[in-house]
Design an enzyme around this catalytic site. Structure first.
Site, PDB file in Angstrom:
ATOM      1  CG  ASP A  21      -1.983   1.073   1.145  1.00  0.00           C
ATOM      2  OD1 ASP A  21      -1.991   1.822   0.138  1.00  0.00           O
ATOM      3  OD2 ASP A  21      -2.788   1.184   2.082  1.00  0.00           O
ATOM      4  CG  LEU A  71      11.462   4.351  -4.140  1.00  0.00           C
ATOM      5  CD1 LEU A  71      12.619   5.281  -3.823  1.00  0.00           C
ATOM      6  CD2 LEU A  71      11.001   3.641  -2.870  1.00  0.00           C
ATOM      7  CB  CYS A 137      15.298   2.613  -2.515  1.00  0.00           C
ATOM      8  SG  CYS A 137      14.368   1.899  -3.895  1.00  0.00           S
ATOM      9  CB  THR A 278       6.822 -12.107  -1.892  1.00  0.00           C
ATOM     10  OG1 THR A 278       7.679 -10.991  -2.167  1.00  0.00           O
ATOM     11  CG2 THR A 278       6.776 -12.995  -3.120  1.00  0.00           C
TER      12      THR A 278
HETATM   13  C1  FMN Z   1       6.339  -4.969  -5.164  1.00  0.00           C
HETATM   14  C2  FMN Z   1       7.236  -4.589  -4.038  1.00  0.00           C
HETATM   15  C3  FMN Z   1       7.387  -3.252  -3.729  1.00  0.00           C
HETATM   16  C4  FMN Z   1       8.204  -2.877  -2.663  1.00  0.00           C
HETATM   17  N1  FMN Z   1       8.310  -1.550  -2.354  1.00  0.00           N
HETATM   18  C5  FMN Z   1       9.000  -1.184  -1.252  1.00  0.00           C
HETATM   19  C6  FMN Z   1       9.033   0.167  -0.850  1.00  0.00           C
HETATM   20  O1  FMN Z   1       8.465   1.048  -1.491  1.00  0.00           O
HETATM   21  N2  FMN Z   1       9.727   0.478   0.275  1.00  0.00           N
HETATM   22  C7  FMN Z   1      10.377  -0.466   1.021  1.00  0.00           C
HETATM   23  O2  FMN Z   1      10.963  -0.119   2.057  1.00  0.00           O
HETATM   24  N3  FMN Z   1      10.351  -1.760   0.666  1.00  0.00           N
HETATM   25  C8  FMN Z   1       9.684  -2.139  -0.449  1.00  0.00           C
HETATM   26  N4  FMN Z   1       9.655  -3.454  -0.805  1.00  0.00           N
HETATM   27  C9  FMN Z   1      10.368  -4.450   0.030  1.00  0.00           C
HETATM   28  C10 FMN Z   1       9.397  -5.103   1.009  1.00  0.00           C
HETATM   29  O3  FMN Z   1       8.938  -4.165   1.955  1.00  0.00           O
HETATM   30  C11 FMN Z   1      10.073  -6.255   1.760  1.00  0.00           C
HETATM   31  O4  FMN Z   1      11.158  -5.733   2.511  1.00  0.00           O
HETATM   32  C12 FMN Z   1      10.604  -7.319   0.800  1.00  0.00           C
HETATM   33  O5  FMN Z   1       9.700  -7.542  -0.264  1.00  0.00           O
HETATM   34  C13 FMN Z   1      10.853  -8.664   1.509  1.00  0.00           C
HETATM   35  O6  FMN Z   1       9.667  -9.219   1.983  1.00  0.00           O
HETATM   36  P1  FMN Z   1       8.897 -10.413   1.205  1.00  0.00           P
HETATM   37  O7  FMN Z   1       9.933 -11.438   0.889  1.00  0.00           O
HETATM   38  O8  FMN Z   1       7.854 -10.868   2.164  1.00  0.00           O
HETATM   39  O9  FMN Z   1       8.317  -9.811  -0.027  1.00  0.00           O
HETATM   40  C14 FMN Z   1       8.888  -3.856  -1.906  1.00  0.00           C
HETATM   41  C15 FMN Z   1       8.760  -5.206  -2.257  1.00  0.00           C
HETATM   42  C16 FMN Z   1       7.944  -5.586  -3.299  1.00  0.00           C
HETATM   43  C17 FMN Z   1       7.824  -7.045  -3.638  1.00  0.00           C
END
Ligand code: FMN
Length: 316
Positions: A21, A71, A137, A278
């Site tokens: 979100d 972002l 990032c 994910t």
């Molecule tokens: C589609 C997507 C967008 C993401 N955007 C951000 C973001 O804007 N800021 C951030 O700190 N992390 C972002 N992340 C990283 C996630 O917050 C998280 O740290 C990372 O996906 C690992 O968790 P997961 O394996 O459960 O996906 C993003 C990850 C995904 C998959």
């Protein structure tokens, strides 16, 4: 399942990670899935279109995604006005980052980068229950290495010290740089008591052995998220927990969580709460409830009365 962290109270340790979100559009609906907290963002001071599409790719065989979003978000003022209207009492984290102005934008000075973070903190701090500064990032040119320099990190903290930050502040840092980077981080933030904890971000690129044929993902730009990053993230959590002042800091563990076992593992390695993104893609909305059930069962099996009793038990 309740987690109490330095004035923050989460009904469960399982939260939604940043990036789902991005602009605070859906916090009421998402809270109905049972998350203990929801991290909105990353939000930048100014709106951003992010990177050109396509920028999100599924690797189902690996329960992974490659993300190159860059972002995209509606900007801090718009997000603030949405968060102020929310009805949910689920705690909200405001994840803050510098505006991505695209690869053709002129490079910004250190002063401008730092000022942007401070401006966004000023806008978002009173409509969030905690703040998470995204200092790493993986998908923007200037987001990657700037805060690997401890001097920039110290300067960021010094500037934030001049703002009355009314919320606990967490830092989402790079998982790269090994234990030396963790030592430098802890040293840089030590004098700034408002820093209350950490999370690890994704690393740029794809550095894991994947089941998916390399012809599918070899040419893609972006960072890998999901199951294949779990071990790397767990290793960083263990190492940070072993080094940090546990009476002051908490770790929010994120990366590859999709079951009660996964959440429990991160907690035993030192995470006080966990997040996922994910898994929501591959498991669907019931994943949160399933993780709660699995985690409760594991805590009970091992004789823990609460989540906090299990935090860090696998680390000396
Ligand atoms: C589609 C997507 C967008 C993401 N955007 C951000 C973001 O804007 N800021 C951030 O700190 N992390 C972002 N992340 C990283 C996630 O917050 C998280 O740290 C990372 O996906 C690992 O968790 P997961 O394996 O459960 O996906 C993003 C990850 C995904 C998959």
């Amino acid at each position: 399942m309740r987690v109490d962290l330095d004035g923050l109270s989460f009904e469960t340790p399982v939260g939604l990670a940043a990036g789902y979100d991005k602009s605070g559009r859906a916090v009421d609906g998402l809270s109905a899935l049972g998350f203990g907290h929801i991290e909105v963002g990353s939000v930048s001071r100014d709106p951003s279109d992010g990177n050109p599409k396509p920028r999100l790719f599924r690797l189902p065989e690996d329960e992974a995604v490659i993300v190159h979003y860059g972002l995209q978000n509606d900007g801090a003022d718009v997000v603030r006005s949405r968060l102020l209207k929310r009805r949910t009492s689920t705690p909200i984290g405001g994840n803050i980052v510098k505006t991505n102005r695209g690869i053709d934008a002129p490079a910004e000075s250190a002063d401008e980068i730092l000022r942007e973070y401070v401006d966004a903190v000023r806008i978002l701090h009173d409509c969030s229950d905690y703040l998470m500064l995204n200092l790493s990032c993986p998908n923007t040119e200037d987001g990657r290495d700037f805060f690997a320099d401890p001097g920039n990190m110290r300067e960021m903290m010094a500037r934030l010290a001049e703002v009355t930050v009314q919320r606990p502040l967490y830092l989402k840092v790079s998982p790269l740089g090994g234990d030396e980077a963790l030592e430098q981080l802890l040293e840089a933030v030590e004098p700034f008591g408002f820093v209350r904890g950490f999370a690890f971000n994704l690393a740029p690129g794809v550095h894991a052995s994947l089941r998916t044929d390399k012809r599918v993902w070899g040419e893609l730009r972006g960072a890998l998220a999901g199951k294949p990053v779990e071990e790397q993230m767990n290793d960083r959590i263990r190492s940070l927990y072993g080094r940090m002042d546990r009476s002051r800091y908490a770790i929010i563990g994120v990366g590859g969580v999709s079951s009660g076992e996964d959440a429990y593992r991160k907690i035993r390695l030192g995470a006080s709460a966990v997040q996922l993104l994910t898994a929501l893609v591959y498991e669907g909305p019931w994943v949160v409830k399933r993780i709660h059930e699995g985690l409760c069962w594991l805590l009970e099996r091992d004789g823990f009365g609460s989540v906090s009793d299990a935090v860090g038990v696998d680390v000396g």
